[in-house]
Motif scaffolding. Structure first.
Motif, PDB file in Angstrom:
ATOM      1  N   UNK A 161       0.829  -1.211   0.000  1.00 38.23           N
ATOM      2  CA  UNK A 161       0.000   0.000   0.000  1.00 38.23           C
ATOM      3  C   UNK A 161       0.860   1.257   0.000  1.00 38.23           C
ATOM      4  N   UNK A 162       2.030   1.168   0.599  1.00 41.91           N
ATOM      5  CA  UNK A 162       2.924   2.328   0.690  1.00 41.91           C
ATOM      6  C   UNK A 162       3.943   2.347  -0.443  1.00 41.91           C
ATOM      7  N   UNK A 163       3.817   1.401  -1.375  1.00 42.41           N
ATOM      8  CA  UNK A 163       4.686   1.306  -2.556  1.00 42.41           C
ATOM      9  C   UNK A 163       6.160   1.155  -2.166  1.00 42.41           C
ATOM     10  N   UNK A 164       6.387   0.309  -1.185  1.00 36.43           N
ATOM     11  CA  UNK A 164       7.742  -0.028  -0.753  1.00 36.43           C
ATOM     12  C   UNK A 164       8.075  -1.417  -1.276  1.00 36.43           C
ATOM     13  N   UNK A 209      14.569   0.647   0.849  1.00 34.29           N
ATOM     14  CA  UNK A 209      14.349   2.029   0.438  1.00 34.29           C
ATOM     15  C   UNK A 209      15.652   2.588  -0.116  1.00 34.29           C
ATOM     16  N   UNK A 210      15.531   3.475  -1.090  1.00 42.94           N
ATOM     17  CA  UNK A 210      16.688   4.131  -1.723  1.00 42.94           C
ATOM     18  C   UNK A 210      17.764   3.123  -2.127  1.00 42.94           C
ATOM     19  N   UNK A 211      17.411   2.083  -2.884  1.00 43.07           N
ATOM     20  CA  UNK A 211      18.374   1.020  -3.188  1.00 43.07           C
ATOM     21  C   UNK A 211      19.580   1.493  -3.984  1.00 43.07           C
ATOM     22  N   UNK A 212      19.464   2.607  -4.710  1.00 44.89           N
ATOM     23  CA  UNK A 212      20.570   3.072  -5.554  1.00 44.89           C
ATOM     24  C   UNK A 212      21.380   4.203  -4.931  1.00 44.89           C
ATOM     25  N   UNK A 213      21.029   4.568  -3.689  1.00 45.92           N
ATOM     26  CA  UNK A 213      21.800   5.605  -3.010  1.00 45.92           C
ATOM     27  C   UNK A 213      23.219   5.109  -2.749  1.00 45.92           C
ATOM     28  N   UNK A 214      24.178   6.009  -2.735  1.00 42.19           N
ATOM     29  CA  UNK A 214      25.588   5.631  -2.711  1.00 42.19           C
ATOM     30  C   UNK A 214      26.186   5.488  -1.310  1.00 42.19           C
ATOM     31  N   UNK A 245       8.276   3.554  10.841  1.00 40.45           N
ATOM     32  CA  UNK A 245       9.498   4.123  10.268  1.00 40.45           C
ATOM     33  C   UNK A 245       9.514   3.945   8.754  1.00 40.45           C
ATOM     34  N   UNK A 246       9.128   2.754   8.300  1.00 41.77           N
ATOM     35  CA  UNK A 246       9.103   2.477   6.856  1.00 41.77           C
ATOM     36  C   UNK A 246       8.188   3.462   6.139  1.00 41.77           C
ATOM     37  N   UNK A 247       7.010   3.685   6.708  1.00 43.00           N
ATOM     38  CA  UNK A 247       6.051   4.592   6.078  1.00 43.00           C
ATOM     39  C   UNK A 247       6.639   6.003   5.974  1.00 43.00           C
ATOM     40  N   UNK A 276      12.175   9.345   0.910  1.00 42.03           N
ATOM     41  CA  UNK A 276      13.160   8.430   0.344  1.00 42.03           C
ATOM     42  C   UNK A 276      14.269   9.168  -0.397  1.00 42.03           C
ATOM     43  N   UNK A 277      13.926  10.245  -1.064  1.00 39.63           N
ATOM     44  CA  UNK A 277      14.932  10.977  -1.847  1.00 39.63           C
ATOM     45  C   UNK A 277      15.983  11.648  -0.960  1.00 39.63           C
ATOM     46  N   UNK A 278      15.697  11.775   0.333  1.00 42.65           N
ATOM     47  CA  UNK A 278      16.634  12.416   1.254  1.00 42.65           C
ATOM     48  C   UNK A 278      17.625  11.433   1.862  1.00 42.65           C
ATOM     49  N   UNK A 279      17.414  10.153   1.652  1.00 39.25           N
ATOM     50  CA  UNK A 279      18.295   9.146   2.240  1.00 39.25           C
ATOM     51  C   UNK A 279      19.641   9.146   1.522  1.00 39.25           C
ATOM     52  N   UNK A 280      20.721   9.141   2.284  1.00 43.31           N
ATOM     53  CA  UNK A 280      22.055   9.153   1.687  1.00 43.31           C
ATOM     54  C   UNK A 280      22.525   7.759   1.292  1.00 43.31           C
ATOM     55  N   UNK A 281      21.902   6.740   1.859  1.00 40.60           N
ATOM     56  CA  UNK A 281      22.258   5.365   1.530  1.00 40.60           C
ATOM     57  C   UNK A 281      21.039   4.470   1.599  1.00 40.60           C
ATOM     58  N   UNK A 282      21.144   3.250   1.081  1.00 39.32           N
ATOM     59  CA  UNK A 282      20.013   2.319   1.132  1.00 39.32           C
ATOM     60  C   UNK A 282      19.670   1.940   2.574  1.00 39.32           C
ATOM     61  N   UNK A 283      18.409   1.617   2.794  1.00 40.00           N
ATOM     62  CA  UNK A 283      17.941   1.146   4.099  1.00 40.00           C
ATOM     63  C   UNK A 283      17.164  -0.152   3.889  1.00 40.00           C
ATOM     64  N   UNK A 284      17.587  -1.212   4.572  1.00 41.77           N
ATOM     65  CA  UNK A 284      16.854  -2.482   4.545  1.00 41.77           C
ATOM     66  C   UNK A 284      16.048  -2.603   5.832  1.00 41.77           C
ATOM     67  N   UNK A 285      14.757  -2.862   5.671  1.00 44.06           N
ATOM     68  CA  UNK A 285      13.846  -3.039   6.796  1.00 44.06           C
ATOM     69  C   UNK A 285      13.572  -4.532   6.912  1.00 44.06           C
TER      70      UNK A 285
END
Length: 388
Positions: A41-44, A58-63, A109-111, A117-126
């Motif tokens: 529902x949250x498109x995650x 989230x943000x899988x391509x962040x560096x 937190x995921x929501x 998501x665009x503000x994340x500097x690196x990927x996050x695995x939940x």
């Protein structure tokens, strides 16, 4: 985009849903479905892991550094005795360890993170993990790829013995390793009036029980934090019958992995040698469960910084002795990647206490902890605190 307060309330509502619908270790089918429905529902994006678990990213391509955040999912075979309006609807099953709150905080937190998501500097695995309660769920998750690409991982457990606003995240061990032992003692049964014609396994079991208590006091150095407890003695006799067999069972707790082998060897030697002196035989089986949960230094400091920023100066002022002797399969993650685990207090003296220990039928999770942990998680992934 809804506000932070509504996001928190949504998480608390999910906590109550999970509490109403507890599922035991490796049976978390509906729990998994609910988590995945929320993520969809949250498109995650998420992937199935270890059957009932899942890993959302989230943000899988962040560096930047790839962080993992973990929540456990399973409930316990306990008949709930609380009077909360969202009490368990499945008699004999209960979220008596707060895993419902752990899931809710991570989903909240995921929501929120999805909206930023665009503000994340690196990927996050939940990481939503089944089977923590003795089922080695973390091990299965790792074997199924839960830590792929993860650079560091963080987890937590609510702790009723700590007041709300207090937390601990030490360097090194925070929770102990554990194991169980099972001893089958075989003698020769007979009439209670003729013990000389029997070989009494009950007497031998009593002696073994006493002798096992000397492992910690006499075979380990005083600096070693360890526990050996005989918790069950099953003898199928009656007032006039000496039985053929007795079964002893018990638990082991160790603060440091180096004590495991010595304790295990001592248990076997004491059981077998004591049995011989009573003319009976002892078959010993030792089942290792979890190793100690040992924090990595840099990650523990990073976690403490986030806790301090949220809870304030003196957040860790407590007389709680560490490591606590309870165990956690988060230890598996920390053996693979750097990370840290925290115990976060929740008891209060105003209104409901939330002080009943984990695994009690009267245990209650403090909903106020959901928002606190969500904010700590937001800090861990490097985002600014949300505005209400």
């Amino acid at each position: 985009m809804i506000g932070w307060n509504k996001a928190v309330q949504q998480a608390v509502d999910l906590r109550h849903w999970f509490h109403r619908h507890p599922e035991l270790t490796w049976q978390e089918t509906n729990t998994a479905d609910k988590i995945r429905q929320c993520l969809d529902a949250w498109q995650i994006d998420w992937k199935t892991c270890a059957t009932h678990g899942c890993v959302a990213t989230l943000a899988p391509n962040a560096k930047g550094c790839h962080l993992g955040l973990r929540a456990d999912m399973d409930a316990l075979p306990i008949l709930e005795k609380t009077s909360v309006e969202y009490c368990s609807t499945d008699l004999g099953k209960m979220h008596a360890c707060g895993h419902d709150g752990h899931m809710a905080a991570l989903l909240g937190t995921a929501y929120w993170l999805k909206q930023h998501e665009s503000e994340l500097s690196g990927p996050v695995s939940l990481i939503f993990q089944p089977a923590e309660e003795g089922g080695h769920g973390a091990k299965a998750m790792i074997e199924d790829g839960a830590l792929e690409g993860v650079d560091s991982i963080f987890g937590w457990h609510n702790w009723p013995a700590l007041p709300f606003g207090i937390a601990v995240c030490p360097d090194g061990p925070v929770m102990s390793g554990n194991g169980t032992f099972h001893v089958d003692i075989t003698g020769q049964g007979g009439h209670a009036s003729q013990p000389e014609a029997a070989r009494d396994p009950v007497l031998a079991a009593a002696a073994i029980t006493l002798n096992l208590q000397q492992i910690v006091s006499r075979r380990l150095p005083p600096q070693a934090a360890a526990v050996v407890s005989v918790t069950s003695l099953i003898a199928d006799g009656n007032p006039t019958i000496i039985p053929e067999t007795v079964r002893l069972e018990g638990g082991i707790r160790i603060s440091d992995p180096r004590w495991r082998e010595q304790i295990n060897e001592s248990i076997v030697q004491i059981c077998e040698d004591t049995a011989k002196t009573y003319g009976v035989e002892a078959q010993v089986e030792i089942r290792p469960r979890y190793d100690a949960t040992v924090n990595h230094l840099a990650e523990a400091q990073y976690y403490r910084d986030a806790l301090k920023a949220e809870l304030g100066e003196g957040f860790d002022r407590t007389d709680l002795l560490l490591p606590i002797m309870a165990s956690e399969d988060f230890s598996y993650y920390l053996q693979k990647v750097p990370g840290a685990f925290a115990l976060i207090g929740m008891s209060e003296r105003q209104g409901e206490d939330f002080g009943y220990p984990c695994h009690s039928p009267n245990y209650q999770f403090n909903d106020r902890l959901v928002e606190r942990v969500m904010k700590v998680f937001v800090r861990l992934v490097g985002l600014n605190l949300p505005k209400a």
